[in-house]
Design an enzyme around this catalytic site. Sequence first.
Site, PDB file in Angstrom:
ATOM      1  N   LYS A  12       0.772  -1.229   0.000  1.00 41.56           N
ATOM      2  CA  LYS A  12       0.000   0.000   0.000  1.00 41.56           C
ATOM      3  C   LYS A  12       0.812   1.293   0.000  1.00 41.56           C
ATOM      4  O   LYS A  12       0.293   2.343   0.352  1.00 41.56           O
ATOM      5  CB  LYS A  12      -0.947   0.017   1.207  1.00 41.56           C
ATOM      6  CG  LYS A  12      -0.220   0.066   2.551  1.00 41.56           C
ATOM      7  CD  LYS A  12      -1.129   0.544   3.658  1.00 41.56           C
ATOM      8  CE  LYS A  12      -1.442   1.995   3.542  1.00 41.56           C
ATOM      9  NZ  LYS A  12      -0.273   2.869   3.779  1.00 41.56           N
ATOM     10  N   SER A  52      -8.534   2.302  -2.976  1.00 41.48           N
ATOM     11  CA  SER A  52      -7.766   3.445  -2.492  1.00 41.48           C
ATOM     12  C   SER A  52      -8.147   4.721  -3.204  1.00 41.48           C
ATOM     13  O   SER A  52      -8.505   4.712  -4.394  1.00 41.48           O
ATOM     14  CB  SER A  52      -6.272   3.178  -2.707  1.00 41.48           C
ATOM     15  OG  SER A  52      -5.509   4.328  -2.428  1.00 41.48           O
ATOM     16  N   ALA A  53      -7.996   5.823  -2.494  1.00 44.04           N
ATOM     17  CA  ALA A  53      -8.159   7.143  -3.112  1.00 44.04           C
ATOM     18  C   ALA A  53      -7.056   7.433  -4.108  1.00 44.04           C
ATOM     19  O   ALA A  53      -7.175   8.350  -4.922  1.00 44.04           O
ATOM     20  CB  ALA A  53      -8.158   8.218  -2.030  1.00 44.04           C
ATOM     21  N   TYR A  76       1.148   2.055  -7.287  1.00 46.98           N
ATOM     22  CA  TYR A  76       0.184   1.624  -6.268  1.00 46.98           C
ATOM     23  C   TYR A  76      -1.240   1.958  -6.678  1.00 46.98           C
ATOM     24  O   TYR A  76      -2.126   1.105  -6.685  1.00 46.98           O
ATOM     25  CB  TYR A  76       0.514   2.272  -4.918  1.00 46.98           C
ATOM     26  CG  TYR A  76      -0.604   2.128  -3.913  1.00 46.98           C
ATOM     27  CD1 TYR A  76      -0.937   0.876  -3.407  1.00 46.98           C
ATOM     28  CD2 TYR A  76      -1.337   3.234  -3.495  1.00 46.98           C
ATOM     29  CE1 TYR A  76      -1.974   0.726  -2.497  1.00 46.98           C
ATOM     30  CE2 TYR A  76      -2.371   3.096  -2.593  1.00 46.98           C
ATOM     31  CZ  TYR A  76      -2.689   1.843  -2.094  1.00 46.98           C
ATOM     32  OH  TYR A  76      -3.722   1.712  -1.207  1.00 46.98           O
ATOM     33  N   LYS A  80      -4.360  -0.695  -7.715  1.00 47.97           N
ATOM     34  CA  LYS A  80      -5.662  -0.755  -7.053  1.00 47.97           C
ATOM     35  C   LYS A  80      -6.800  -0.611  -8.058  1.00 47.97           C
ATOM     36  O   LYS A  80      -7.837  -1.274  -7.950  1.00 47.97           O
ATOM     37  CB  LYS A  80      -5.753   0.339  -5.982  1.00 47.97           C
ATOM     38  CG  LYS A  80      -5.036  -0.009  -4.694  1.00 47.97           C
ATOM     39  CD  LYS A  80      -5.685  -1.196  -4.011  1.00 47.97           C
ATOM     40  CE  LYS A  80      -5.145  -1.429  -2.631  1.00 47.97           C
ATOM     41  NZ  LYS A  80      -5.815  -2.564  -1.947  1.00 47.97           N
ATOM     42  N   LEU A 122       2.311   8.077   8.200  1.00 47.60           N
ATOM     43  CA  LEU A 122       2.676   9.334   8.855  1.00 47.60           C
ATOM     44  C   LEU A 122       2.720   9.216  10.378  1.00 47.60           C
ATOM     45  O   LEU A 122       3.719   9.599  11.014  1.00 47.60           O
ATOM     46  CB  LEU A 122       1.699  10.437   8.437  1.00 47.60           C
ATOM     47  CG  LEU A 122       1.901  11.799   9.086  1.00 47.60           C
ATOM     48  CD1 LEU A 122       3.280  12.362   8.741  1.00 47.60           C
ATOM     49  CD2 LEU A 122       0.808  12.769   8.641  1.00 47.60           C
ATOM     50  N   ARG A 152      -5.249  15.719   2.991  1.00 46.96           N
ATOM     51  CA  ARG A 152      -5.889  14.417   2.835  1.00 46.96           C
ATOM     52  C   ARG A 152      -7.112  14.313   3.750  1.00 46.96           C
ATOM     53  O   ARG A 152      -7.268  15.062   4.707  1.00 46.96           O
ATOM     54  CB  ARG A 152      -4.931  13.286   3.237  1.00 46.96           C
ATOM     55  CG  ARG A 152      -3.703  13.140   2.378  1.00 46.96           C
ATOM     56  CD  ARG A 152      -4.041  12.546   1.024  1.00 46.96           C
ATOM     57  NE  ARG A 152      -2.823  12.298   0.266  1.00 46.96           N
ATOM     58  CZ  ARG A 152      -2.208  13.183  -0.486  1.00 46.96           C
ATOM     59  NH1 ARG A 152      -2.695  14.413  -0.589  1.00 46.96           N
ATOM     60  NH2 ARG A 152      -1.111  12.870  -1.153  1.00 46.96           N
ATOM     61  N   ARG A 214       7.984  13.649  -1.668  1.00 42.05           N
ATOM     62  CA  ARG A 214       8.185  12.265  -2.063  1.00 42.05           C
ATOM     63  C   ARG A 214       7.486  12.032  -3.398  1.00 42.05           C
ATOM     64  O   ARG A 214       6.415  12.592  -3.640  1.00 42.05           O
ATOM     65  CB  ARG A 214       7.607  11.311  -1.018  1.00 42.05           C
ATOM     66  CG  ARG A 214       8.286  11.378   0.331  1.00 42.05           C
ATOM     67  CD  ARG A 214       7.655  10.453   1.328  1.00 42.05           C
ATOM     68  NE  ARG A 214       6.241  10.766   1.534  1.00 42.05           N
ATOM     69  CZ  ARG A 214       5.471  10.179   2.450  1.00 42.05           C
ATOM     70  NH1 ARG A 214       5.978   9.247   3.223  1.00 42.05           N
ATOM     71  NH2 ARG A 214       4.213  10.531   2.594  1.00 42.05           N
ATOM     72  N   PRO A 215       8.037  11.206  -4.275  1.00 42.12           N
ATOM     73  CA  PRO A 215       7.368  10.927  -5.552  1.00 42.12           C
ATOM     74  C   PRO A 215       6.060  10.192  -5.338  1.00 42.12           C
ATOM     75  O   PRO A 215       5.929   9.364  -4.434  1.00 42.12           O
ATOM     76  CB  PRO A 215       8.376  10.052  -6.305  1.00 42.12           C
ATOM     77  CG  PRO A 215       9.225   9.447  -5.230  1.00 42.12           C
ATOM     78  CD  PRO A 215       9.308  10.473  -4.148  1.00 42.12           C
ATOM     79  N   GLY A 216       5.054  10.517  -6.151  1.00 40.78           N
ATOM     80  CA  GLY A 216       3.783   9.798  -6.106  1.00 40.78           C
ATOM     81  C   GLY A 216       2.771  10.341  -5.131  1.00 40.78           C
ATOM     82  O   GLY A 216       1.704   9.758  -4.963  1.00 40.78           O
ATOM     83  N   ASP A 217       3.072  11.457  -4.468  1.00 38.84           N
ATOM     84  CA  ASP A 217       2.153  12.042  -3.490  1.00 38.84           C
ATOM     85  C   ASP A 217       1.404  13.232  -4.103  1.00 38.84           C
ATOM     86  O   ASP A 217       1.997  14.305  -4.286  1.00 38.84           O
ATOM     87  CB  ASP A 217       2.908  12.522  -2.249  1.00 38.84           C
ATOM     88  CG  ASP A 217       3.198  11.405  -1.270  1.00 38.84           C
ATOM     89  OD1 ASP A 217       2.571  10.340  -1.385  1.00 38.84           O
ATOM     90  OD2 ASP A 217       4.054  11.607  -0.390  1.00 38.84           O
TER      91      ASP A 217
END
Length: 255
Positions: A12, A52-53, A76, A80, A122, A152, A214-217
């Site tokens: 995840k 997942s969102a 990721y 999903k 987190l 988020r 971070r990459p992908g956020d």
Amino acid sequence: EVTGVIHLAGYKYAGESVKHPLLAFEQNVTGTAHLLEAMASSRVHNMVFSSSAAVYGTPDEDVVTESTGTFPESPYGQSKLVGEWLIRDQAVATGLKHTSLRYFNVVGSGSEELYDASPHNLFPLVFQALNAGKTPKIFGTDYDTEDGTCVRDYVHVADLALAHVEAARKLEAGEVLEPVYNLGSGDGVSVRQIMDAVAKATGIGFTAVEEARRPGDPARIVADGKLAARDLDWQMRHSLQQMVHSAWKASAQRG
């Protein structure tokens, strides 16, 4: 006497999946395919899938709904979404009854004996730093959000669990559910606001260290949970401060 499956298993980590895309797809796509195969051979025809969102990527709207376009930005999120497609295709082929729950940052603890031990989430990262006498980190402060940090939906794990159980019960009773539900608050909380809540709950004053993204956020993902409220008794039963407090207590219990 198994009659249904709640499929929670998966790899995840959005940021880590950018580094290890094959692992993400093996766990989340191939693993789901094997599960569906096992269900079919065992004649188990009900599935609640934890999606997942991350399938939305960075949406244009401030608040996403189930009809928002899906443009995942990490392996990721892609995995999903493919998992959802596999389940829907299997439903056409076998009559599988299903729903997929797209949810957001899961935090808090349902009891002091159960804690989030993820190496990338987190809350555990923040608590680990504080317990070690170090300063927690914020990854990315230049996003296009109110305070520059990621925004988020944060949902309590116990609230999330109730929605999964309700979905499973509805399917077991033969009720028809929507193929997808968002489990969100309709509001957003920034990482910096989380840090403030942690300082309040722990009594430890600190100023977070700011580091690169971070990459992908994506910058902001907040969801409308009205459809889930209608069909799955979805509610945000815990405030942000309660989420942080329960997680901190469980972390302290761990020692």
